[in-house]
Design an enzyme around this catalytic site. Structure first.
Site, PDB file in Angstrom:
ATOM      1  N   THR A 162      -1.158  48.083   4.885  1.00 40.29           N
ATOM      2  CA  THR A 162      -1.540  46.836   5.541  1.00 40.29           C
ATOM      3  C   THR A 162      -3.010  46.464   5.356  1.00 40.29           C
ATOM      4  O   THR A 162      -3.359  45.285   5.416  1.00 40.29           O
ATOM      5  CB  THR A 162      -1.250  46.915   7.052  1.00 40.29           C
ATOM      6  OG1 THR A 162      -1.958  48.029   7.614  1.00 40.29           O
ATOM      7  CG2 THR A 162       0.244  47.078   7.308  1.00 40.29           C
ATOM      8  N   ASP A 163      -3.880  47.434   5.107  1.00 39.60           N
ATOM      9  CA  ASP A 163      -5.320  47.153   5.114  1.00 39.60           C
ATOM     10  C   ASP A 163      -5.729  46.100   4.094  1.00 39.60           C
ATOM     11  O   ASP A 163      -6.601  45.267   4.368  1.00 39.60           O
ATOM     12  CB  ASP A 163      -6.115  48.437   4.884  1.00 39.60           C
ATOM     13  CG  ASP A 163      -6.115  49.345   6.100  1.00 39.60           C
ATOM     14  OD1 ASP A 163      -5.723  48.872   7.189  1.00 39.60           O
ATOM     15  OD2 ASP A 163      -6.493  50.521   5.970  1.00 39.60           O
ATOM     16  N   SER A 193      -6.522  51.141   0.912  1.00 45.17           N
ATOM     17  CA  SER A 193      -7.989  51.072   0.903  1.00 45.17           C
ATOM     18  C   SER A 193      -8.547  51.273  -0.499  1.00 45.17           C
ATOM     19  O   SER A 193      -9.690  50.895  -0.775  1.00 45.17           O
ATOM     20  CB  SER A 193      -8.571  52.123   1.849  1.00 45.17           C
ATOM     21  OG  SER A 193      -8.178  51.880   3.178  1.00 45.17           O
ATOM     22  N   THR A 235      -4.054  36.784   6.955  1.00 46.61           N
ATOM     23  CA  THR A 235      -5.144  37.708   7.242  1.00 46.61           C
ATOM     24  C   THR A 235      -4.645  38.789   8.194  1.00 46.61           C
ATOM     25  O   THR A 235      -3.861  38.512   9.103  1.00 46.61           O
ATOM     26  CB  THR A 235      -6.316  36.960   7.914  1.00 46.61           C
ATOM     27  OG1 THR A 235      -6.879  36.040   6.977  1.00 46.61           O
ATOM     28  CG2 THR A 235      -7.403  37.914   8.365  1.00 46.61           C
ATOM     29  N   THR A 277     -15.563  29.180   6.609  1.00 47.55           N
ATOM     30  CA  THR A 277     -15.981  29.413   7.988  1.00 47.55           C
ATOM     31  C   THR A 277     -15.715  30.844   8.426  1.00 47.55           C
ATOM     32  O   THR A 277     -14.771  31.491   7.973  1.00 47.55           O
ATOM     33  CB  THR A 277     -15.270  28.446   8.950  1.00 47.55           C
ATOM     34  OG1 THR A 277     -15.675  28.736  10.300  1.00 47.55           O
ATOM     35  CG2 THR A 277     -13.757  28.578   8.865  1.00 47.55           C
ATOM     36  N   GLN A 278     -16.570  31.316   9.339  1.00 45.00           N
ATOM     37  CA  GLN A 278     -16.342  32.619   9.960  1.00 45.00           C
ATOM     38  C   GLN A 278     -15.224  32.561  10.989  1.00 45.00           C
ATOM     39  O   GLN A 278     -14.697  33.603  11.393  1.00 45.00           O
ATOM     40  CB  GLN A 278     -17.623  33.108  10.650  1.00 45.00           C
ATOM     41  CG  GLN A 278     -18.785  33.357   9.723  1.00 45.00           C
ATOM     42  CD  GLN A 278     -20.030  33.812  10.467  1.00 45.00           C
ATOM     43  OE1 GLN A 278     -19.952  34.375  11.551  1.00 45.00           O
ATOM     44  NE2 GLN A 278     -21.195  33.562   9.879  1.00 45.00           N
ATOM     45  N   CYS A 279     -14.870  31.372  11.433  1.00 44.45           N
ATOM     46  CA  CYS A 279     -13.828  31.220  12.449  1.00 44.45           C
ATOM     47  C   CYS A 279     -12.470  31.593  11.865  1.00 44.45           C
ATOM     48  O   CYS A 279     -12.198  31.362  10.682  1.00 44.45           O
ATOM     49  CB  CYS A 279     -13.788  29.786  12.959  1.00 44.45           C
ATOM     50  SG  CYS A 279     -15.341  29.217  13.679  1.00 44.45           S
ATOM     51  N   ASP A 322      -3.258  54.459  -1.706  1.00 44.63           N
ATOM     52  CA  ASP A 322      -3.675  54.057  -0.368  1.00 44.63           C
ATOM     53  C   ASP A 322      -4.255  52.648  -0.474  1.00 44.63           C
ATOM     54  O   ASP A 322      -5.039  52.357  -1.390  1.00 44.63           O
ATOM     55  CB  ASP A 322      -4.738  55.021   0.170  1.00 44.63           C
ATOM     56  CG  ASP A 322      -5.104  54.732   1.612  1.00 44.63           C
ATOM     57  OD1 ASP A 322      -5.798  53.721   1.838  1.00 44.63           O
ATOM     58  OD2 ASP A 322      -4.706  55.502   2.490  1.00 44.63           O
ATOM     59  N   THR A 345       1.884  53.148   4.819  1.00 44.23           N
ATOM     60  CA  THR A 345       2.554  53.850   5.912  1.00 44.23           C
ATOM     61  C   THR A 345       4.063  53.729   5.851  1.00 44.23           C
ATOM     62  O   THR A 345       4.789  54.682   6.157  1.00 44.23           O
ATOM     63  CB  THR A 345       2.043  53.304   7.264  1.00 44.23           C
ATOM     64  OG1 THR A 345       0.634  53.492   7.340  1.00 44.23           O
ATOM     65  CG2 THR A 345       2.702  54.019   8.432  1.00 44.23           C
TER      66      THR A 345
END
Length: 350
Positions: free
Chosen positions: A96-97, A66, A173, A284-286, A64, A20
């Site tokens: 950013t993705d 993505s 992240t 971890t998912q956290c 892009d 972008t």
């Protein structure tokens, strides 16, 4: 706070991969057009006041984020390596993705890095009235050009700069698709904050060994998958995934501090997979915190099945690190040892 010097001879290579930030609205049609350095200077005239030599290197066509692939990471590394002696720092404009994936990958691919590689982008195009791209771009260039009083780079590592925060790339992240604070480093403090002044944290920034030359790497093996656990996960799904032809490694996203179901079939499948040579890394998912597999009985069962700890690694970092290590033909034991080691400041071992 580090004292830095401003050197009018500082030079920065501006690599535009896509995203972008490089899109500029045509004033007549309103359509978004791809990166053009002359147009960029028109929309951000402040760049001329930096007194740096800024050279553009656009991807043609732009990618892009993505669609970002390891081949594009290799291209970035090649550009940096070929221009390494000619510039003091590098800024990569990126969508950013997948920016956190690219930043993580580059941190491993640019071994012995002693110059800044700063990734940045924006949530709004650079020509938009309320764009965040303008400040992100200007400050990223300033950081890439910043030197200590002895002439060494202030931040000799791969970073992401976004909304006034400089973060270690492999600790970062994407957390927001709507607001300007798109990125966060949950498990490592920010390396610098930009306000009236840019305040660096020298105790947190990696120290470069300038006696070692840059060693670029280009090899990846993408036979990696992420398996996210959830209540009710089915045996046939896990079995099918762990038997995908060519699979080499799994990033296992567990609950809390590294916990997983104690179902006999689940532990059995993990154990058989590790015995077949598949490397399974527990994270971890956290969003904050890390894995402590010795803390609870459930984590101990994973250890007994051959699963290794990913400590406080981000998913983006765990995936790219595995791809990187697998691409270099290391043995299972060598990969396991390096996954348990910090290669570029990506994990904290307690």
């Amino acid at each position: 706070m580090t004292k830095t010097m401003k050197d009018v001879t500082s030079s920065v290579l501006l690599i535009y991969t896509g995203g972008t930030i490089g899109m500029i609205a045509n004033p007549e049609t309103g359509a978004l057009e791809n990166f053009n350095f002359d147009h960029l200077l028109k929309h951000v005239p402040e760049l001329k006041r930096l007194n740096y030599r800024i050279s553009p290197y656009p991807f043609d066509p732009p990618i892009d984020s993505s669609d970002m692939e390891p081949s594009h990471w290799a291209r970035m590394v090649r550009i940096i390596a070929e221009n390494y002696e000619m510039y003091d720092g590098f800024v990569i404009l990126h969508g950013t993705d997948t920016m956190a994936y690219t930043a993580s990958a580059l941190s491993f691919m640019l071994e012995n890095l002693s110059k800044p590689v700063i990734l940045t982008g924006s949530q709004l195009p650079i020509g938009t009235l309320r764009t965040d791209g303008k400040e992100n771009l200007i400050t990223a260039i300033e950081i890439a050009a910043a030197k200590n009083c002895d002439g060494t780079a202030t931040v000799p590592e791969v970073c992401i700069f976004f909304e006034n925060h400089l973060m270690r790339g492999n600790r970062t992240t994407k957390i927001n698709a709507e607001n300007f604070n798109a990125f966060r480093s949950f498990n490592y403090p920010v390396l610098a904050k930009a306000g009236i002044h840019i305040k660096y944290e020298p105790g947190l920034i990696r120290k470069a060994d300038r006696t070692k030359p840059l060693k670029p790497h280009f090899l990846f093996n993408t036979n990696v998958v992420i398996l996210t656990l959830f209540p009710g996960i089915q045996e046939r799904i896990v079995t099918s995934l762990l038997h995908v032809p060519g699979l080499k490694a799994v990033v296992l996203k567990t609950f809390g501090s590294g916990n997983a179901p104690q179902k006999e079939w689940f532990i059995k499948q993990l154990k058989e997979a590790t015995e077949r040579g598949i490397v399974i890394v527990n994270i971890t998912q956290c969003t904050s915190g890390g894995v402590e597999m010795e803390r609870y009985e459930t984590g101990m069962h994973l250890l007994e099945a051959g699963v290794i700890s990913g400590y406080d690694s981000t998913p983006e970092c765990a995936v790219t690190k595995l791809m990187f290590l697998l691409g270099h033909g290391l043995t299972d034991s060598e990969i396991r040892q390096k996954m348990n080691s910090s290669l570029a400041g990506e994990i904290t071992k307690r």
